[in-house]
Design a protein around this motif. Structure first.
Motif, PDB file in Angstrom:
ATOM      1  N   MET A 129       0.830  -1.199   0.000  1.00  0.00           N
ATOM      2  CA  MET A 129       0.000   0.000   0.000  1.00  0.00           C
ATOM      3  C   MET A 129       0.866   1.250   0.000  1.00  0.00           C
ATOM      4  O   MET A 129       0.610   2.187  -0.768  1.00  0.00           O
ATOM      5  N   ILE A 130       1.923   1.259   0.845  1.00  0.00           N
ATOM      6  CA  ILE A 130       2.813   2.428   0.878  1.00  0.00           C
ATOM      7  C   ILE A 130       3.423   2.660  -0.502  1.00  0.00           C
ATOM      8  O   ILE A 130       3.420   3.767  -1.038  1.00  0.00           O
ATOM      9  N   PHE A 131       3.914   1.585  -1.093  1.00  0.00           N
ATOM     10  CA  PHE A 131       4.541   1.678  -2.411  1.00  0.00           C
ATOM     11  C   PHE A 131       3.559   2.251  -3.439  1.00  0.00           C
ATOM     12  O   PHE A 131       3.899   3.136  -4.233  1.00  0.00           O
ATOM     13  N   SER A 132       2.297   1.746  -3.399  1.00  0.00           N
ATOM     14  CA  SER A 132       1.311   2.199  -4.381  1.00  0.00           C
ATOM     15  C   SER A 132       0.993   3.680  -4.216  1.00  0.00           C
ATOM     16  O   SER A 132       0.814   4.389  -5.197  1.00  0.00           O
ATOM     17  N   ILE A 133       0.913   4.133  -2.959  1.00  0.00           N
ATOM     18  CA  ILE A 133       0.581   5.549  -2.738  1.00  0.00           C
ATOM     19  C   ILE A 133       1.736   6.436  -3.179  1.00  0.00           C
ATOM     20  O   ILE A 133       1.543   7.422  -3.889  1.00  0.00           O
ATOM     21  N   ILE A 134       2.970   6.037  -2.777  1.00  0.00           N
ATOM     22  CA  ILE A 134       4.139   6.860  -3.096  1.00  0.00           C
ATOM     23  C   ILE A 134       4.272   7.087  -4.608  1.00  0.00           C
ATOM     24  O   ILE A 134       4.628   8.160  -5.064  1.00  0.00           O
ATOM     25  N   PHE A 135       3.977   6.039  -5.396  1.00  0.00           N
ATOM     26  CA  PHE A 135       4.126   6.199  -6.839  1.00  0.00           C
ATOM     27  C   PHE A 135       2.812   6.567  -7.521  1.00  0.00           C
ATOM     28  O   PHE A 135       2.815   7.274  -8.520  1.00  0.00           O
ATOM     29  N   GLY A 136       1.691   6.060  -6.986  1.00  0.00           N
ATOM     30  CA  GLY A 136       0.410   6.266  -7.662  1.00  0.00           C
ATOM     31  C   GLY A 136      -0.053   7.712  -7.649  1.00  0.00           C
ATOM     32  O   GLY A 136      -0.486   8.235  -8.678  1.00  0.00           O
ATOM     33  N   VAL A 137       0.027   8.381  -6.494  1.00  0.00           N
ATOM     34  CA  VAL A 137      -0.508   9.737  -6.400  1.00  0.00           C
ATOM     35  C   VAL A 137       0.269  10.721  -7.288  1.00  0.00           C
ATOM     36  O   VAL A 137      -0.344  11.418  -8.104  1.00  0.00           O
ATOM     37  N   PRO A 138       1.624  10.778  -7.187  1.00  0.00           N
ATOM     38  CA  PRO A 138       2.335  11.730  -8.059  1.00  0.00           C
ATOM     39  C   PRO A 138       2.123  11.451  -9.549  1.00  0.00           C
ATOM     40  O   PRO A 138       1.909  12.390 -10.316  1.00  0.00           O
ATOM     41  N   LEU A 139       2.159  10.189  -9.939  1.00  0.00           N
ATOM     42  CA  LEU A 139       1.967   9.881 -11.354  1.00  0.00           C
ATOM     43  C   LEU A 139       0.572  10.293 -11.809  1.00  0.00           C
ATOM     44  O   LEU A 139       0.397  10.784 -12.931  1.00  0.00           O
ATOM     45  N   GLY A 140      -0.422  10.106 -10.931  1.00  0.00           N
ATOM     46  CA  GLY A 140      -1.787  10.519 -11.265  1.00  0.00           C
ATOM     47  C   GLY A 140      -1.874  12.026 -11.461  1.00  0.00           C
ATOM     48  O   GLY A 140      -2.553  12.502 -12.378  1.00  0.00           O
ATOM     49  N   ILE A 141      -1.161  12.781 -10.615  1.00  0.00           N
ATOM     50  CA  ILE A 141      -1.179  14.246 -10.755  1.00  0.00           C
ATOM     51  C   ILE A 141      -0.533  14.658 -12.075  1.00  0.00           C
ATOM     52  O   ILE A 141      -1.085  15.466 -12.833  1.00  0.00           O
ATOM     53  N   ILE A 142       0.628  14.038 -12.360  1.00  0.00           N
ATOM     54  CA  ILE A 142       1.321  14.372 -13.609  1.00  0.00           C
ATOM     55  C   ILE A 142       0.402  14.132 -14.808  1.00  0.00           C
ATOM     56  O   ILE A 142       0.282  14.963 -15.703  1.00  0.00           O
ATOM     57  N   ALA A 143      -0.297  12.976 -14.784  1.00  0.00           N
ATOM     58  CA  ALA A 143      -1.144  12.628 -15.930  1.00  0.00           C
ATOM     59  C   ALA A 143      -2.376  13.514 -16.015  1.00  0.00           C
ATOM     60  O   ALA A 143      -3.011  13.587 -17.059  1.00  0.00           O
ATOM     61  N   SER A 144      -2.711  14.204 -14.924  1.00  0.00           N
ATOM     62  CA  SER A 144      -3.938  15.006 -14.955  1.00  0.00           C
ATOM     63  C   SER A 144      -3.680  16.431 -15.428  1.00  0.00           C
ATOM     64  O   SER A 144      -4.574  17.086 -15.950  1.00  0.00           O
ATOM     65  N   ILE A 145      -2.447  16.926 -15.226  1.00  0.00           N
ATOM     66  CA  ILE A 145      -2.207  18.347 -15.536  1.00  0.00           C
ATOM     67  C   ILE A 145      -2.296  18.608 -17.038  1.00  0.00           C
ATOM     68  O   ILE A 145      -2.956  19.543 -17.484  1.00  0.00           O
ATOM     69  N   LYS A 146      -1.600  17.746 -17.806  1.00  0.00           N
ATOM     70  CA  LYS A 146      -1.714  17.899 -19.267  1.00  0.00           C
ATOM     71  C   LYS A 146      -2.171  16.570 -19.853  1.00  0.00           C
ATOM     72  O   LYS A 146      -1.361  15.767 -20.319  1.00  0.00           O
ATOM     73  N   PRO A 147      -3.472  16.310 -19.840  1.00  0.00           N
ATOM     74  CA  PRO A 147      -3.966  14.979 -20.223  1.00  0.00           C
ATOM     75  C   PRO A 147      -3.653  14.605 -21.671  1.00  0.00           C
ATOM     76  O   PRO A 147      -3.613  13.430 -22.008  1.00  0.00           O
ATOM     77  N   LYS A 148      -3.388  15.598 -22.518  1.00  0.00           N
ATOM     78  CA  LYS A 148      -3.156  15.270 -23.923  1.00  0.00           C
ATOM     79  C   LYS A 148      -1.686  15.030 -24.233  1.00  0.00           C
ATOM     80  O   LYS A 148      -1.337  14.619 -25.340  1.00  0.00           O
TER      81      LYS A 148
END
Lengths: 284, 316
Positions: free
Chosen positions: B105-124
């Protein structure tokens, strides 16, 4: 054709990945519909298996190699694909019918009917799905029909909840109220008026959950509680191949695994796009 | 607030009671464990004696009654196979399972949240599309397949990592010894792959939805720097729903250790439950499921309480 002018359909086809997923899914479905046409061995027919062919690496006779019983992996994969797809679709259709009906009734009537149905749903959701399926399969033993029912028991909850939520807001709307004022019966209102207006969210969930059902079947088969190897699904083929992975016979598990992955990714690409297209909160 | 807590507690007790009854009944119906426990040359007399000793020669109602009386004393029965109290057997293996789940769970949060933010800022952007496609494969790949591929590459082909067992354990965990860490890498990666993808996708959807809200548009319009808008205004509000998901998903992680532990021969509760289901060891199965549902209920409770602190709109 009217279908292709629908704004959702047009938007769906704007995404290349989703179209790719759709094409792959259609191709795989054709393979699964006509397995004997595309394969050169019937994995169910034990008289076609020869032990001297066991563990052949991929070659021109056996394109993707054979397993310990001399089963041609390529042919078994086509038949396995059929079983996996069948389990995914059958269990999804069954759980949509059951879940949708219960959800509509629960939301429309309210009261004690609602309480009972939703309590059962709550108890089930307070428990990981895989554990419920595992326990059911432990009781019943392996089998294709059994696993369809087990997955239905696990999955109906999701449709029931969604349908209930939609009905709660729909039944107050003018069209439902006026049907009532016109003297339409309750069942007529539920299935004639409300149902056609609530299909979009259910279709989206159903698409995503077909993929989930296929994964669940494969996982149960991998744990030895799903489909037997004499009637292989992709999951039981992988499980069967995994036992000999350390002996270097990698093809027996890797190829079925790749096919399973391609199948699920294609379904998820379609489901993903449908969700984006139909989510009003992402459009303004 | 107190009334709410008591209400929840009462509800949880009912749920666990129902679960115990259903599981007890299913395991009662599933078959006779004595056939599996005794050697093939056992006499009829042995069978009768053993059934009596285990208390499974009585009617279902009698057996369940005896079970409930024992539960009142804090005893969930004695394992048919191990001959020890079922709770002890499960608790002995629980640290190994929780270790996997927490680390995953720790591993998933550490990598999942930042990557999700990156993918949301410029979705295209191409990198957003790449992240999204990888995460799609993350939720598409069955957990056992991930584990298998890792074993094939890192154990069979490269020989870098051990494919089974827990390695050297120090203070209940393998994470403090080099040997233990080497054993942990693949099971944790296997278990977290799906979660990471899920958390990533939820973060992205949440961020994108929040970014369309009026107050974000207002913040941008009045000249708040974009960085501040994204990492302060938007992130804060999109993380709230994520708490619920992480809570629910932790229970799923514990359940999915069944698969991970089977692949990596990890000596935790997941392997125990599969063996016990196959051996029809009812006390272990019931004890395990009650503990799992307790963890589930407890986490959901904590999440709900946390929620009321994070989001003032849902004060009870």
């Amino acid at each position: 054709m009217k279908f292709f002018k629908n704004e959702f359909v047009v938007e769906f086809f704007e995404d290349k990945l989703a179209v790719g997923g759709l094409i792959v899914f259609i191709l795989l479905s054709i393979l699964a519909l006509l397995p004997s046409f595309f394969s050169y061995q019937d994995p169910y027919d034990l008289t076609q298996l020869f032990l001297q062919n066991s563990f052949q690496p991929p070659n021109h006779n056996f394109w993707l190699g054979t397993d310990e019983q001399g089963r041609d992996i390529y042919s078994a994969m086509i038949y396995g694909l059929r079983i996996s797809l069948y389990v995914g679709l059958a269990s999804t259709i069954l759980s949509v019918i059951i879940g949708y009906t219960l959800g509509l009734i629960s939301g429309y009537y309210g009261g004690w009917v609602d309480t009972i149905i939703m309590r059962i749903a709550d108890i089930q959701l307070s428990f990981p799905a895989i554990l419920i399926a595992l326990i059911i399969m432990a009781l019943w033993g392996q089998g294709v029909g059994k696993i369809v029912i087990a997955i239905t028991i696990v999955n109906w909850v999701y449709y029931a909840r969604t349908a209930r939520g939609v009905v709660l807001s729909e039944k107050e709307k003018d069209y439902a109220q006026s049907a009532k004022a016109l003297g339409m019966g309750n069942l007529g209102i539920i299935f004639g008026e409300i149902l056609p207006n609530t299909t979009a969210p259910i279709i989206v969930i159903a698409t995503v959950r077909i993929a989930n059902a296929i994964i669940l079947e494969a996982t149960l088969s991998f744990l030895g509680l799903g489909v037997p190897i004499t009637q292989p699904s992709l999951g039981s083929l992988i499980a069967n191949g995994y036992q000999v992975l350390f002996s270097g016979y990698w093809w027996a598990s890797v190829y079925p695994g790749i096919l399973l992955m391609v199948l699920i990714i294609s379904i998820n690409l379609i489901g993903d796009r449908m969700r984006d297209v139909m989510n009003p909160r992402l459009k303004r | 607030m107190l009334k709410y807590i008591l209400n929840r507690l009462f509800h949880s007790v009912i749920v666990m009671f129902v679960i115990s009854f259903i599981v007890f009944f299913i395991m009662f119906k599933a078959g006779d464990p004595v056939q599996l426990l005794l050697p093939p040359d056992a006499t009829q007399q042995d069978v009768i004696e053993m059934r009596h000793a285990l208390g499974i020669d009585q009617s279902f109602i009698k057996q369940y009654e005896a079970f409930l009386k024992n539960v009142a004393k804090g005893n969930l029965g004695t394992s048919f196979v191990y001959g020890q109290p079922a709770l002890d057997v499960v608790f002995e293996r629980l640290p190994a399972t929780l270790e996997l789940s927490v680390l995953a769970m720790i591993f998933s949060i550490i990598f999942g949240v930042p990557l999700g933010i990156i993918a949301s800022i410029k979705p295209k952007a191409w990198y957003s599309k790449a992240i999204m496609f990888l995460s799609l494969s993350g939720i598409s790949v069955p957990i056992f397949w991930t584990g298998m591929v890792l074993v094939l590459v890192f154990s069979v082909l490269l020989g870098w990592l051990p494919s089974s067992g827990r390695g050297e354990v120090y203070l209940f965990t393998s994470a403090f010894t080099w040997d233990g860490i080497k054993h942990l890498i693949m099971p944790v990666l296997t278990l977290s792959f799906f979660q990471l993808a899920l958390i990533l996708r939820l973060t992205r959807t949440g961020m994108m939805e929040v970014m369309m809200q009026d107050y974000i548009k207002l913040a941008v319009a009045k000249g708040v720097p974009r960085r501040v808008v994204v990492y302060y205004h938007a992130l804060k509000n999109s993380l709230i729903p994520l708490i619920t998901v992480i809570g629910i998903q932790f229970g799923q992680l514990v359940a999915f250790t069944i698969v991970t532990e089977t692949i990596f021969a990890w000596p935790g509760t997941g392997k125990l439950i599969i063996d016990s289901i196959q051996n029809l060891d009812r006390p272990i199965v019931v004890a395990y499921l009650l503990i799992i549902s307790f963890i589930f209920v407890a986490i959901n409770f904590v999440v709900d309480v946390l929620y009321t602190f994070v989001d003032p709109r849902v004060r009870v």
